[in-house]
Design a protein around this motif. Structure first.
Motif, PDB file in Angstrom:
ATOM      1  N   PRO A 271       0.802  -1.222   0.000  1.00 43.22           N
ATOM      2  CA  PRO A 271       0.000   0.000   0.000  1.00 43.22           C
ATOM      3  C   PRO A 271       0.834   1.272   0.000  1.00 43.22           C
ATOM      4  N   VAL A 272       0.268   2.280  -0.661  1.00 47.20           N
ATOM      5  CA  VAL A 272       0.811   3.632  -0.617  1.00 47.20           C
ATOM      6  C   VAL A 272      -0.316   4.563  -0.185  1.00 47.20           C
ATOM      7  N   ASP A 273       0.027   5.780   0.228  1.00 44.97           N
ATOM      8  CA  ASP A 273      -0.973   6.778   0.573  1.00 44.97           C
ATOM      9  C   ASP A 273      -1.580   7.283  -0.739  1.00 44.97           C
ATOM     10  N   ALA A 274      -2.820   6.858  -1.016  1.00 47.62           N
ATOM     11  CA  ALA A 274      -3.431   7.172  -2.309  1.00 47.62           C
ATOM     12  C   ALA A 274      -3.603   8.675  -2.498  1.00 47.62           C
ATOM     13  N   ASP A 275      -3.972   9.401  -1.420  1.00 40.20           N
ATOM     14  CA  ASP A 275      -4.113  10.858  -1.515  1.00 40.20           C
ATOM     15  C   ASP A 275      -2.804  11.510  -1.939  1.00 40.20           C
ATOM     16  N   ALA A 276      -1.724  11.128  -1.257  1.00 38.53           N
ATOM     17  CA  ALA A 276      -0.424  11.722  -1.554  1.00 38.53           C
ATOM     18  C   ALA A 276       0.074  11.299  -2.930  1.00 38.53           C
ATOM     19  N   PHE A 277      -0.175  10.042  -3.285  1.00 36.99           N
ATOM     20  CA  PHE A 277       0.331   9.526  -4.551  1.00 36.99           C
ATOM     21  C   PHE A 277      -0.318  10.251  -5.729  1.00 36.99           C
ATOM     22  N   LEU A 278      -1.639  10.469  -5.646  1.00 38.19           N
ATOM     23  CA  LEU A 278      -2.328  11.179  -6.726  1.00 38.19           C
ATOM     24  C   LEU A 278      -2.161  12.690  -6.615  1.00 38.19           C
ATOM     25  N   GLY A 279      -1.766  13.161  -5.407  1.00 35.59           N
ATOM     26  CA  GLY A 279      -1.661  14.596  -5.189  1.00 35.59           C
ATOM     27  C   GLY A 279      -0.686  15.282  -6.120  1.00 35.59           C
ATOM     28  N   GLY A 280       0.432  14.597  -6.434  1.00 35.80           N
ATOM     29  CA  GLY A 280       1.412  15.195  -7.328  1.00 35.80           C
ATOM     30  C   GLY A 280       0.819  15.504  -8.688  1.00 35.80           C
ATOM     31  N   PHE A 281       0.011  14.584  -9.201  1.00 40.70           N
ATOM     32  CA  PHE A 281      -0.613  14.803 -10.507  1.00 40.70           C
ATOM     33  C   PHE A 281      -1.590  15.973 -10.445  1.00 40.70           C
TER      34      PHE A 281
END
Length: 660
Positions: A271-281
């Motif tokens: 798992p990764v932090d989905a909020d943070a992972f998509l936040g960059g985009f």
């Protein structure tokens, strides 16, 4: 909350074992006595009746009872584990729940992981044909773009229909059967390879009959099976087998438009932090000033709700609650937990406090959402991100969508009016029966059964029970698209497509090629050299056909095609027979005379009612007219197809046969 369960722990362990080898011995099936088989079935039925909140959601009680009666009849004689596996798969498919399906026993899994058993090609069903995508380079293997027409002497339509009956899908979304037969990371690669041993045993060799679409000769290949790990390495344009969220995300920024592709929401293995992972985009999207976003979810079957919630925070306009409180059929299970595996705290799962639930009038239980429990996270309000995207959103969807992916599409359609392009999703917009997946082990056969324990209800108003999410603009993948390497759905999403030319212009002229059709008696492929002449007839065309049906046997036929004034109805007249089809897609081409036309209707085959689809594609000097048919609960398959070219083009690729 996880909405889908990966392969069993035993299979995961086996997957890390030494590389598979060519079989040096056949699998020795386990034979069960009637008493043993009936005991396994009785336990499975008791578990389903106790746990499954959607057992009679899409099938009537009478239908479920009939499915169990048929399963019991199979067990009235000694039965092997393979035979029981097949019978259980067929019974569970009758429930019409994508999270309810069998798994092989540990012994079967060990055999499959240490012996070569898989088909040495990857395929997709395109226009109802079994089209090869890649192979393992064995001599004589059918090349990419070819069509498999028979397997081990069985016509491909017979095989696909037979195995398709074991495919699990939600409600009435039988459009999911075709993609699941070709690719299903939830099982042993795909449902074809998953269920073949249950129907036909493990193959020592694969005998494939194949041909080039639009040409006459059928070729034969005798191929060795390949190991599961080798199968997963075969080239594939879609989702990687058992992909993970952080590896499946691709994006492209280009103001004013951007694309974001997510092939899976599975975020529980690594798992990764989905909020943070998509936040960059989304931060970059905002900085670039993009006003349009294309979200490509076509390969996405669902996974973890945290990814869906993250997308909601970046795309929905205001504070939202993603789900209604989950509903369970039971919160106490007697002795069943001794036969069940699942993830999470077993005490919390099998003996939760009654105070955490509200009792319903139907005897079920509704969980009271509580902060801090991941099972309740989607049923609690969520705030939107300051970096949320406020522009227009187009979503690419298709029949591979299910579970959390379909729920995400439904939320974005209802709450931001997202434009949906492609094909209708599978899954349930209303919400699937999922929650925690209970893996029940049957003690005598050691077969396993996945049983969902909760109904995850999407917090939306508009849905069609038993269906996914309909599209705004239908784009059907065609064989012409595949051959040209085109992604027409993406093209439609990105820009306006030229209007189609007049039907008379598309069909007019002299054409030569072949007619291919399935013999009504045995489903085998027949190919006839064919001439067609099209003459303008008002806004439509009169078509005259000449077929070479063998030495001294020439057959003639005629059809009259016309479109209604609004272009929404296609009428085909063949003598006294009149066929009316509703035009579902009609688009032109950017260059030259070209068109894609898809029309749907109903008909009969051997007195059985069928759904009919006609696909016409014109690309320059090439013309294809394909007719497909489908019975409910079966994949849509080829009935007949014309592959035609202008004579000057046809002469350059002659097949050695002509029409007198």
């Amino acid at each position: 909350m996880r909405l889908m369960l990966c392969l069993s722990a035993a299979l995961l362990l086996a997957a890390t074992a030494a590389a598979s080898v060519t079989p040096d011995e056949s699998y020795r099936p386990l034979t069960l006595s009637p008493a043993q088989a009936h005991a396994d079935i009785a336990l499975m039925r008791r578990a389903l009746e106790t746990v499954h909140p959607g057992l009679v959601r899409y099938a009537s009680r009478a239908e479920i009872d009939a499915a169990f009666a048929h399963l019991d009849a199979v067990a009235d004689r000694p039965v092997t584990d393979l035979e029981l596996w097949r019978a259980i798969a067929l019974m569970l498919a009758a429930i019409h729940c994508d999270h309810t399906k069998p798994e092989a026993s540990d012994a079967l899994d060990r055999y499959r992981m240490t012996h070569a058993t898989h088909l040495p090609v990857r395929f997709r069903l395109i226009e109802g044909r079994m089209i090869v995508v890649s192979n393992d380079a064995q001599p004589g293997a059918p090349p990419p773009g070819s069509e498999i027409v028979a397997i081990d002497g069985r016509p491909a339509p017979v095989v696909l229909t037979e195995l398709g009956l074991a495919v699990a899908y939600d409600g009435t979304t039988d459009q999911a059967i075709a993609p699941k037969l070709a690719s299903d990371s939830d099982l042993m690669g795909d449902d074809f390879d998953e269920y073949w041993p249950a129907f036909h045993g493990f193959p020592a060799r694969w005998a494939l009959d194949w041909k080039t679409p639009g040409e006459g000769p059928i070729r034969h290949a005798d191929l060795a099976p390949i190991a599961f790990r080798a199968w997963t390495a075969l080239a594939w344009p879609g989702e990687t087998y058992r992909d993970e969220f952080y590896k499946s995300v691709r994006w492209r920024l280009a103001s004013p438009a951007a694309t974001l592709r997510i092939d899976t929401f599975v975020n529980y293995r690594n798992p990764v932090d989905a909020d943070a992972f998509l936040g960059g985009f989304f931060k970059a999207l905002k900085a670039a000033g993009a006003t349009r976003l294309i979200l490509d979810l076509r390969e996405n079957g669902g996974g973890s709700e945290d990814v869906s919630l993250a997308l909601g925070r970046y795309l929905l306009p205001r504070t939202f609650t993603w789900s209604k409180p989950v509903r369970l059929k039971a919160i106490r299970y007697g002795d069943l937990p001794s036969h069940i595996e699942s993830w999470g705290d077993r005490a919390a799962l099998f003996e939760p406090p009654e105070a955490d639930f509200k009792r319903l009038a139907d005897g079920g239980w509704e969980r009271i959402p509580r902060s801090g429990d991941e099972d309740d996270d989607s049923a609690l309000p969520k705030t939107v991100s300051p970096d949320r995207f406020a522009g227009t959103v187009t979503i690419l969807t298709g029949p591979s969508n299910g579970s959390g992916a379909t729920r995400t599409i439904a939320q974005l359609k209802e709450n931001i009016g997202a434009r949906l392009v492609g094909e209708e999703s599978a899954g349930s917009a209303e919400g699937p029966t999922a929650g925690h997946i209970f893996l029940l082990t049957l003690p005598n056969s050691s077969l396993k059964v996945r049983i969902p324990n909760a109904w995850n209800r999407t917090n939306i108003i508009h849905f069609v029970p038993g269906r996914g999410v309909p599209v705004d603009e239908l784009v059907i993948p065609t064989l012409a698209d595949f051959t040209a390497g085109r992604d027409r759905a993406m093209e439609v999403a990105q820009r306006a497509v030229p209007p189609p030319p007049a039907l008379a212009d598309v069909l007019a002229g002299d054409w030569t090629g072949v007619l291919e059709y399935r013999d009504f008696g045995n489903d085998r492929r027949v190919t006839l050299p064919t001439l067609m002449t099209g003459v303008a007839e008002g806004s439509g065309a009169a078509l005259a056909f000449t077929f070479d049906d063998g030495p001294g046997k020439t057959v003639h036929a005629a059809e009259h095609w016309s479109l209604s004034a609004d272009g929404n109805v296609l009428t085909i007249r063949d003598g006294a027979k009149l066929e009316t089809l509703i035009v579902a897609e009609r688009r032109g081409e950017a260059e030259g005379v070209g068109e894609t036309l898809v029309a749907d209707g109903t008909g009969q085959e051997n007195t059985a009612d069928v759904r009919v689809r006609l696909i016409l594609t014109r690309r320059g000097d090439s013309l294809s007219i394909t007719r497909l048919s489908q019975k409910p609960g079966e994949p849509m398959l080829l009935r007949d197809a014309y592959s035609l070219s202008r004579p000057s083009v046809a002469r350059s690729r002659t097949t050695g046969a002509g029409v007198p």
